[in-house]
Design an enzyme around this catalytic site. Structure first.
Site, PDB file in Angstrom:
ATOM      1  N   GLY A  13      36.818  41.274  54.765  1.00 22.66           N
ATOM      2  CA  GLY A  13      38.038  41.003  54.014  1.00 22.66           C
ATOM      3  C   GLY A  13      38.916  42.236  53.958  1.00 22.66           C
ATOM      4  O   GLY A  13      39.755  42.392  53.071  1.00 22.66           O
ATOM      5  N   VAL A  18      42.242  42.682  48.118  1.00 22.47           N
ATOM      6  CA  VAL A  18      41.183  43.497  47.509  1.00 22.47           C
ATOM      7  C   VAL A  18      40.533  44.408  48.551  1.00 22.47           C
ATOM      8  O   VAL A  18      40.332  45.605  48.317  1.00 22.47           O
ATOM      9  CB  VAL A  18      40.144  42.584  46.818  1.00 22.47           C
ATOM     10  N   GLY A  19      40.245  43.859  49.733  1.00 27.10           N
ATOM     11  CA  GLY A  19      39.601  44.657  50.786  1.00 27.10           C
ATOM     12  C   GLY A  19      40.449  45.853  51.177  1.00 27.10           C
ATOM     13  O   GLY A  19      39.929  46.967  51.352  1.00 27.10           O
ATOM     14  N   SER A 110      34.022  36.562  40.533  1.00 22.79           N
ATOM     15  CA  SER A 110      35.273  36.304  39.804  1.00 22.79           C
ATOM     16  C   SER A 110      34.959  35.888  38.368  1.00 22.79           C
ATOM     17  O   SER A 110      33.917  35.264  38.113  1.00 22.79           O
ATOM     18  CB  SER A 110      36.021  35.161  40.488  1.00 22.79           C
ATOM     19  N   SER A 111      35.894  36.160  37.470  1.00 19.18           N
ATOM     20  CA  SER A 111      35.676  35.782  36.066  1.00 19.18           C
ATOM     21  C   SER A 111      35.670  34.267  35.866  1.00 19.18           C
ATOM     22  O   SER A 111      35.275  33.782  34.807  1.00 19.18           O
ATOM     23  CB  SER A 111      36.745  36.416  35.164  1.00 19.18           C
ATOM     24  N   CYS A 112      36.088  33.507  36.890  1.00 17.46           N
ATOM     25  CA  CYS A 112      36.084  32.042  36.726  1.00 17.46           C
ATOM     26  C   CYS A 112      34.680  31.459  36.819  1.00 17.46           C
ATOM     27  O   CYS A 112      34.499  30.249  36.668  1.00 17.46           O
ATOM     28  CB  CYS A 112      37.036  31.362  37.693  1.00 17.46           C
ATOM     29  N   TYR A 139      35.599  27.003  43.666  1.00 19.03           N
ATOM     30  CA  TYR A 139      35.581  28.460  43.853  1.00 19.03           C
ATOM     31  C   TYR A 139      34.491  29.086  42.981  1.00 19.03           C
ATOM     32  O   TYR A 139      33.719  29.930  43.436  1.00 19.03           O
ATOM     33  CB  TYR A 139      36.958  29.000  43.460  1.00 19.03           C
ATOM     34  N   LYS A 143      31.102  31.261  44.006  1.00 21.40           N
ATOM     35  CA  LYS A 143      30.898  32.641  43.533  1.00 21.40           C
ATOM     36  C   LYS A 143      29.583  32.772  42.759  1.00 21.40           C
ATOM     37  O   LYS A 143      28.907  33.799  42.859  1.00 21.40           O
ATOM     38  CB  LYS A 143      32.087  33.088  42.673  1.00 21.40           C
ATOM     39  N   PRO A 166      35.367  40.489  38.818  1.00 17.59           N
ATOM     40  CA  PRO A 166      36.698  40.946  38.429  1.00 17.59           C
ATOM     41  C   PRO A 166      37.446  39.893  37.613  1.00 17.59           C
ATOM     42  O   PRO A 166      37.261  38.693  37.813  1.00 17.59           O
ATOM     43  CB  PRO A 166      37.426  41.161  39.754  1.00 17.59           C
ATOM     44  N   ASN A 168      41.443  38.483  36.554  1.00 16.85           N
ATOM     45  CA  ASN A 168      42.547  38.123  37.455  1.00 16.85           C
ATOM     46  C   ASN A 168      43.182  39.403  38.015  1.00 16.85           C
ATOM     47  O   ASN A 168      43.574  40.283  37.243  1.00 16.85           O
ATOM     48  CB  ASN A 168      43.624  37.331  36.697  1.00 16.85           C
ATOM     49  N   HIS A 182      48.794  33.377  42.862  1.00 14.34           N
ATOM     50  CA  HIS A 182      48.359  33.604  41.484  1.00 14.34           C
ATOM     51  C   HIS A 182      49.580  33.835  40.596  1.00 14.34           C
ATOM     52  O   HIS A 182      50.685  34.078  41.067  1.00 14.34           O
ATOM     53  CB  HIS A 182      47.416  34.805  41.420  1.00 14.34           C
ATOM     54  N   TRP A 205      54.993  27.371  34.598  1.00 10.66           N
ATOM     55  CA  TRP A 205      54.003  26.282  34.517  1.00 10.66           C
ATOM     56  C   TRP A 205      53.214  26.357  33.214  1.00 10.66           C
ATOM     57  O   TRP A 205      52.908  27.439  32.710  1.00 10.66           O
ATOM     58  CB  TRP A 205      53.009  26.377  35.660  1.00 10.66           C
ATOM     59  N   ASP A 272      47.437  24.303  32.369  1.00  6.65           N
ATOM     60  CA  ASP A 272      47.203  25.649  31.819  1.00  6.65           C
ATOM     61  C   ASP A 272      45.961  26.278  32.446  1.00  6.65           C
ATOM     62  O   ASP A 272      45.789  27.484  32.435  1.00  6.65           O
ATOM     63  CB  ASP A 272      46.930  25.558  30.303  1.00  6.65           C
TER      64      ASP A 272
HETATM   65  O1  GFB Z   1      46.578  33.063  38.485  1.00  2.00           O
HETATM   66  P1  GFB Z   1      46.570  31.605  38.202  1.00  2.00           P
HETATM   67  O2  GFB Z   1      47.261  30.719  39.164  1.00  2.00           O
HETATM   68  O3  GFB Z   1      45.107  31.011  38.094  1.00  2.00           O
HETATM   69  O4  GFB Z   1      47.232  31.462  36.729  1.00  2.00           O
HETATM   70  P2  GFB Z   1      43.965  30.964  36.979  1.00  2.00           P
HETATM   71  C1  GFB Z   1      47.423  30.218  36.205  1.00  2.00           C
HETATM   72  C2  GFB Z   1      48.004  30.283  34.797  1.00  2.00           C
HETATM   73  O5  GFB Z   1      49.356  30.757  34.856  1.00  2.00           O
HETATM   74  C3  GFB Z   1      48.044  28.899  34.220  1.00  2.00           C
HETATM   75  C4  GFB Z   1      50.238  29.706  34.465  1.00  2.00           C
HETATM   76  O6  GFB Z   1      47.944  28.954  32.810  1.00  2.00           O
HETATM   77  C5  GFB Z   1      49.424  28.430  34.665  1.00  2.00           C
HETATM   78  O7  GFB Z   1      49.905  27.366  33.849  1.00  2.00           O
HETATM   79  N1  GFB Z   1      51.450  29.769  35.309  1.00  2.00           N
HETATM   80  C6  GFB Z   1      52.718  29.734  34.831  1.00  2.00           C
HETATM   81  C7  GFB Z   1      51.523  29.827  36.651  1.00  2.00           C
HETATM   82  N2  GFB Z   1      53.606  29.727  35.837  1.00  2.00           N
HETATM   83  C8  GFB Z   1      52.896  29.802  36.986  1.00  2.00           C
HETATM   84  C9  GFB Z   1      53.255  29.825  38.360  1.00  2.00           C
HETATM   85  O8  GFB Z   1      54.428  29.780  38.743  1.00  2.00           O
HETATM   86  N3  GFB Z   1      52.237  29.932  39.272  1.00  2.00           N
HETATM   87  C10 GFB Z   1      50.917  29.998  38.891  1.00  2.00           C
HETATM   88  N4  GFB Z   1      49.975  30.132  39.843  1.00  2.00           N
HETATM   89  N5  GFB Z   1      50.548  29.927  37.591  1.00  2.00           N
HETATM   90  C11 GFB Z   1      42.497  31.509  38.986  1.00  2.00           C
HETATM   91  C12 GFB Z   1      41.720  30.683  39.952  1.00  2.00           C
HETATM   92  O9  GFB Z   1      42.714  30.708  37.901  1.00  2.00           O
HETATM   93  O10 GFB Z   1      41.800  32.635  38.538  1.00  2.00           O
HETATM   94  C13 GFB Z   1      41.199  31.528  41.040  1.00  2.00           C
HETATM   95  O11 GFB Z   1      42.563  29.667  40.446  1.00  2.00           O
HETATM   96  C14 GFB Z   1      40.606  32.838  40.548  1.00  2.00           C
HETATM   97  O12 GFB Z   1      40.228  30.792  41.670  1.00  2.00           O
HETATM   98  C15 GFB Z   1      41.459  33.522  39.526  1.00  2.00           C
HETATM   99  O13 GFB Z   1      39.354  32.592  39.970  1.00  2.00           O
HETATM  100  C16 GFB Z   1      40.775  34.729  38.907  1.00  2.00           C
HETATM  101  O14 GFB Z   1      43.838  32.236  36.244  1.00  2.00           O
HETATM  102  O15 GFB Z   1      44.121  29.751  36.139  1.00  2.00           O
END
Ligand code: GFB
Length: 313
Positions: A13, A18-19, A110-112, A139, A143, A166, A168, A182, A205, A272
């Site tokens: 990677g 990250v890589g 990942s923290s998820c 995912y 992990k 890690p 986010n 993200h 969102w 969310d």
């Molecule tokens: O980083 P993200 O997409 O993923 O963030 P997760 C999502 C959060 O941000 C949700 C809000 O609460 C969304 O409603 N958000 C607001 C938005 N506006 C936006 C937008 O325009 N784009 C996006 N992407 N989000 C990830 C996992 O979850 O966490 C990955 O999908 C990974 O697999 C990562 O584990 C650490 O934080 O929800």
């Protein structure tokens, strides 16, 4: 501790966010013999390709930062790929690291992996104590399998394979695609585009109430080097900043950094995801490591990166 700066280190990677940060960090410490290919040159889902790569390179150390990643929408749209690709990549890299007698491997999870409703801040012990967040279950399951594989390989084969969790991550090398990225990269793009178009509103969102712990990628790379040099064993470590922000607070900080403020429209037809994702980082602090890049500083650096390297302005 890797004493020989000429040791061959394979960063799986290496071309990713990250890589590439890990490569910069290791090079800054004097490591010069770093190998790794981009995913279009080496398909790490292929057992044959990975075996041939190990046969040819014979790395002494491995950092497993290769993964299929994406934001909440990408995870919702492609759960099968997030599960299959990640399982295949990590199975191949971990298994051939064992067969080719790699001295140490670090796996990035990942923290998820933690349950959707885990008590916050989430401690390492809450792994598998409840149901996962459905938006990134594929995912997360991959992990969890990866970190268990490292643990079981150590137990059964006597390897030295360690795992980190890690929070986010954002920063240099981010994917700024409007849909699949993200949250930080997505909102930087949205606020910048609103500024360019002089829009009166910005669509965000979800409710804006979800909370995320966000860490600049160079801090993660620093923690990986630190643990690679100092830890051996079957414990895994949360790697985060120890504090979180709501999505509303995040977009307000991004508007400050971009220098443009508009009315926020929360699109509650979008999910969310996990209501809060904040990790307890006391184990890592006790081991002697802390994040140093503040969210404000990290966002400013990421915005500059977006302007200079992504938009090429
Ligand atoms: O980083 P993200 O997409 O993923 O963030 P997760 C999502 C959060 O941000 C949700 C809000 O609460 C969304 O409603 N958000 C607001 C938005 N506006 C936006 C937008 O325009 N784009 C996006 N992407 N989000 C990830 C996992 O979850 O966490 C990955 O999908 C990974 O697999 C990562 O584990 C650490 O934080 O929800």
């Amino acid at each position: 501790m890797i004493r020989d700066l000429n040791s061959k280190i394979f960063i799986a990677g290496r071309g990713g966010q990250v890589g590439s940060a890990i490569e910069r960090r290791f090079r800054r410490s004097g490591f010069s013999n770093i190998v790794g290919l981009r995913s279009r040159e080496l398909d790490m889902r292929s057992q044959k390709a990975v075996r041939e790569y190990f046969e040819k390179e014979r790395p002494e150390y491995v950092i497993l930062a290769a993964a299929k990643v994406g934001g909440i929408q990408a995870n919702i749209e492609s759960p099968a790929e997030f599960l299959y690709d990640n399982l295949a990549i990590q199975n191949n890299i971990i298994e051939f690291s064992r067969q080719y007698e790699v001295k140490k491997l670090l796996f990035l999870a990942s923290s998820c992996i933690y349950p959707r409703l885990a008590p916050q801040p989430m401690k390492e012990e809450c792994l598998m104590s409840g149901k996962l967040e459905p938006t990134n279950e594929g995912y997360a399951i991959a992990k969890i399998a990866g970190l268990k594989m490292c643990e079981f390989y150590n137990k059964q084969y006597g390897t030295d394979f360690i795992s980190v969790m890690p929070c986010n991550i954002y920063g240099y090398g981010d994917n700024f695609s409007p849909i699949r990225s993200h949250v930080v990269a997505a909102l930087i793009r949205k606020v910048h585009e609103a500024k360019t178009a002089k829009s009166k509103t910005i669509s965000v969102w979800g409710t804006g109430n979800a909370r995320r712990e966000l860490m600049f990628v160079d801090d993660l790379a620093d923690a990986c080097l630190y643990l690679f040099n100092s830890y051996t064993g079957n414990d895994f470590f949360n790697v985060g900043t120890g504090y979180d922000v709501s999505i509303r607070e995040l977009v307000e900080l991004i508007m400050d950094v971009v220098g443009y403020h508009a009315e926020l429209k929360f699109d509650t037809t979008k999910p969310d995801g996990m209501p809060q994702k904040l990790m307890d980082v006391s184990k890592l602090s006790s081991a002697g490591w802390r994040a140093t890049i503040s969210l404000e500083e990290g966002l400013a650096r990421t915005y500059r990166y977006f302007i200079d390297e992504v938009l090429n302005l």
